[in-house]
Enzyme design. Structure first.
Site, short mmCIF file in Angstrom:
data_model
loop_
_atom_site.label_atom_id
_atom_site.label_comp_id
_atom_site.label_asym_id
_atom_site.label_seq_id
_atom_site.Cartn_x
_atom_site.Cartn_y
_atom_site.Cartn_z
N LYS A 72 0.76 -1.41 -0.05
CA LYS A 72 -0.16 -0.09 0.09
C LYS A 72 0.80 1.33 0.10
O LYS A 72 2.00 1.18 0.35
CB LYS A 72 -0.97 -0.02 1.28
CG LYS A 72 -0.19 -0.09 2.68
CD LYS A 72 -0.94 0.85 3.45
CE LYS A 72 -0.70 2.32 3.62
NZ LYS A 72 0.53 2.81 4.39
N HIS B 146 -5.97 0.49 6.36
CA HIS B 146 -5.89 -0.25 7.64
C HIS B 146 -7.22 -0.07 8.58
O HIS B 146 -7.88 -1.00 8.90
CB HIS B 146 -4.65 0.19 8.53
CG HIS B 146 -3.32 0.12 7.84
ND1 HIS B 146 -3.01 -0.88 7.24
CD2 HIS B 146 -2.32 0.70 7.98
CE1 HIS B 146 -1.71 -0.65 6.62
NE2 HIS B 146 -1.30 0.48 7.32
#
Ligand code: BG6
Length: 487
Positions: free
Chosen positions: A145, A237
């Site tokens: 990411k 997240h």
């Protein structure tokens, strides 16, 4: 148990992520004998360097980032001997033929390609791998990411990678999904009917998710200033944590069954309209203050003395999930750098009793809360009201049923990357994000980013070492609630 033999190719091999996380995670798996004897690590970066020189760098990183108790000279030498270094330029043709020649020495091995580079290179690297004949049916590409910077760039990356590889070979990593306690959410919810029966708006008042860090931007100012807390922590997240808390039961643990349910949550997130942005979001940026008892500079000094930056290092959000299960139950999310403590915690706050037989003036009835601590000191605690012992009448006090995972299991908790890297070799995508999930998450975040960008006021300042701007406290207090702080 050893996994199938592999050639793990790490692009961005001289970078921070490789040194801090990937090499230590691979080392720990090697030490636990998960490597088959022919497995190799092929470190790739643009810098011209000999393998010996890279091994010396890798050794220094391992000495710094692996727990000292796990480091012994023999294992270390054995591990370093598996590493080869190859100079490759992602944007030109330099080095590709040599890389592919190394891989062709062992055509039967699984090939994880870990792209620990800037996301703009994901498409070009995959296309080059395909053009130079580096891909085969056992190839897997791991994308760190952030996947892009917004929805359009995420789509462009997914298209470019998808042109040369099927979705089943693409592993979009979110290391939070590799954390033990995060995986435990699935066990908590779907192996314990007592909780699942309570898991809806009739019983739950609201949910809080806090991911607080004491660190600042740690030399990553260049990346961070273009990113900010919403892109860096929430888009991935925190929304993944929310999905695991809010999703319906998947029909099995199959990768797609789990990901289908998470996707439905992402699609059900209520969009925050521009006129609601000030009541549903608070962004902050730290100023000089303290961290772990030491004075620290503010964000602007950390990124190199710029006069102004509109990047947020803190964000608090009120999120709503449009579904029968969650109607009217807010999810309050907050995350930030330079907060007082490193703690990641979920609080499920249940409703208070509809009627109390205990006189109000004598008894402050606290709601039941289920606390799920992701880090540090992983565990769970169910808070409930009990009678204080003693002959002097009925006095109530909140107490907790506690589970400390470390005390219960007494073993070292593997780092998230250890589990996830081995899942890549095994070909198990359950704990990785599917293309549509990443895009749905961007689709929810992007309007917020756009509205923020149009507001001239920018993030609110907060002193390093505090819990963020006071507006974040006001946001939840307007709803008659408070941020929970565990000891
Ligand atoms: C990363 C972010 O994804 O997660 C970092 O880019 C952040 O900014 C880190 O510090 C937090 O991870 P952990 O595992 O320490 O909670």
């Amino acid at each position: 148990l050893p996994v199938a033999p592999f050639d793990c190719v790490v692009f961005g091999a001289t970078g921070d992520l490789t040194m801090r996380k990937l090499l230590p995670a691979l080392y720990d798996r090697f030490r636990d004998r998960q490597f088959s004897p022919t497995s190799r690590i092929i470190a790739v970066a643009r810098t011209a360097m000999e393998t010996e020189e890279y091994r010396a760098k890798a050794e220094a990183a391992l000495r710094q980032f692996v727990t000292p108790a796990s480091l012994d000279a023999e294992t270390l030498q054995g591990f370093l001997a598996l590493i080869r270094y190859q100079t490759v330029d992602a944007l030109s043709d330099e080095g590709w033929a040599a890389l592919v020649a190394i891989l062709k020495e062992r055509p039967e091995q699984v090939r994880p390609f870990y792209l620990a580079t800037s996301p703009e290179l994901y498409g070009p690297i995959c296309q080059k791998l395909a053009r130079h004949g580096g891909l085969h049916p056992l190839s897997r590409v791991v994308l760190e990411k952030p996947i892009g910077h917004d929805l359009a760039s995420a789509r462009a990356i997914n298209n470019a990678v998808g042109e040369v590889m099927p979705e089943s070979q693409i592993f979009r990593i979110d290391h939070y999904l590799g954390k033990e306690t995060v995986q435990n959410l699935l066990a908590l919810r779907f192996a314990n009917p007592i909780f699942e029966r309570l898991w809806h708006a009739d019983m739950i008042d609201h949910v809080q998710i806090t991911v607080a860090e004491t660190v600042g931007v740690e030399g990553r100012g260049g990346y961070y200033d273009r990113s900010g807390a919403l892109r860096d922590m929430v888009q991935n997240h925190m929304l993944q944590l929310l999905c695991l808390l809010a999703m319906e039961s998947p029909i099995s643990l199959d990768a797609d069954a789990v990901r289908d349910e998470k996707l439905k949550v992402l699609r059900a997130l209520r969009r925050v309209e521009p006129h609601e942005v000030n009541s549903f979001t608070v962004r902050g940026q730290y100023t000089a203050g303290a961290a772990n008892g030491h004075p620290v500079p503010g964000y602007l000094a950390d990124i190199g003395g710029t006069e102004r930056s509109l990047t947020e290092t803190f964000v608090a959000l009120k999120v709503q999930v449009n579904s029968w299960r969650w109607a009217g139950v807010p999810f309050y999310l907050r995350t930030g750098k330079r907060l007082p403590r490193k703690v990641s915690e979920i609080v499920i706050q249940f409703r208070t009793p509809p009627f109390s037989i205990f006189p109000r003036e004598q008894h402050d009835l606290q709601p039941n809360r289920l606390l799920i601590r992701l880090q540090p000191e992983e565990g769970m605690r169910l808070e409930m009201m009990t009678k204080e012992p003693g002959p002097g009448g009925l006095h109530l006090r909140p107490t907790g049923l506690d589970i400390s995972f470390e005390k219960t299991f007494g073993i070292r908790y593997p780092d998230a990357y250890e589990r996830l890297l081995m899942d890549v070799v095994r070909g198990n995508t359950t704990l990785f994000m599917r293309r549509d999930e990443v895009e749905a998450a961007w689709g929810w975040v992007e309007p917020l980013l756009e509205t923020w960008a149009e507001r001239p006021e920018g993030p609110r300042p907060y002193v390093a070492g505090s819990w963020g701007p006071t507006a974040a406290i006001a946001m939840i207090e307007r709803d008659g609630r408070t941020w929970y702080e565990s000891e």
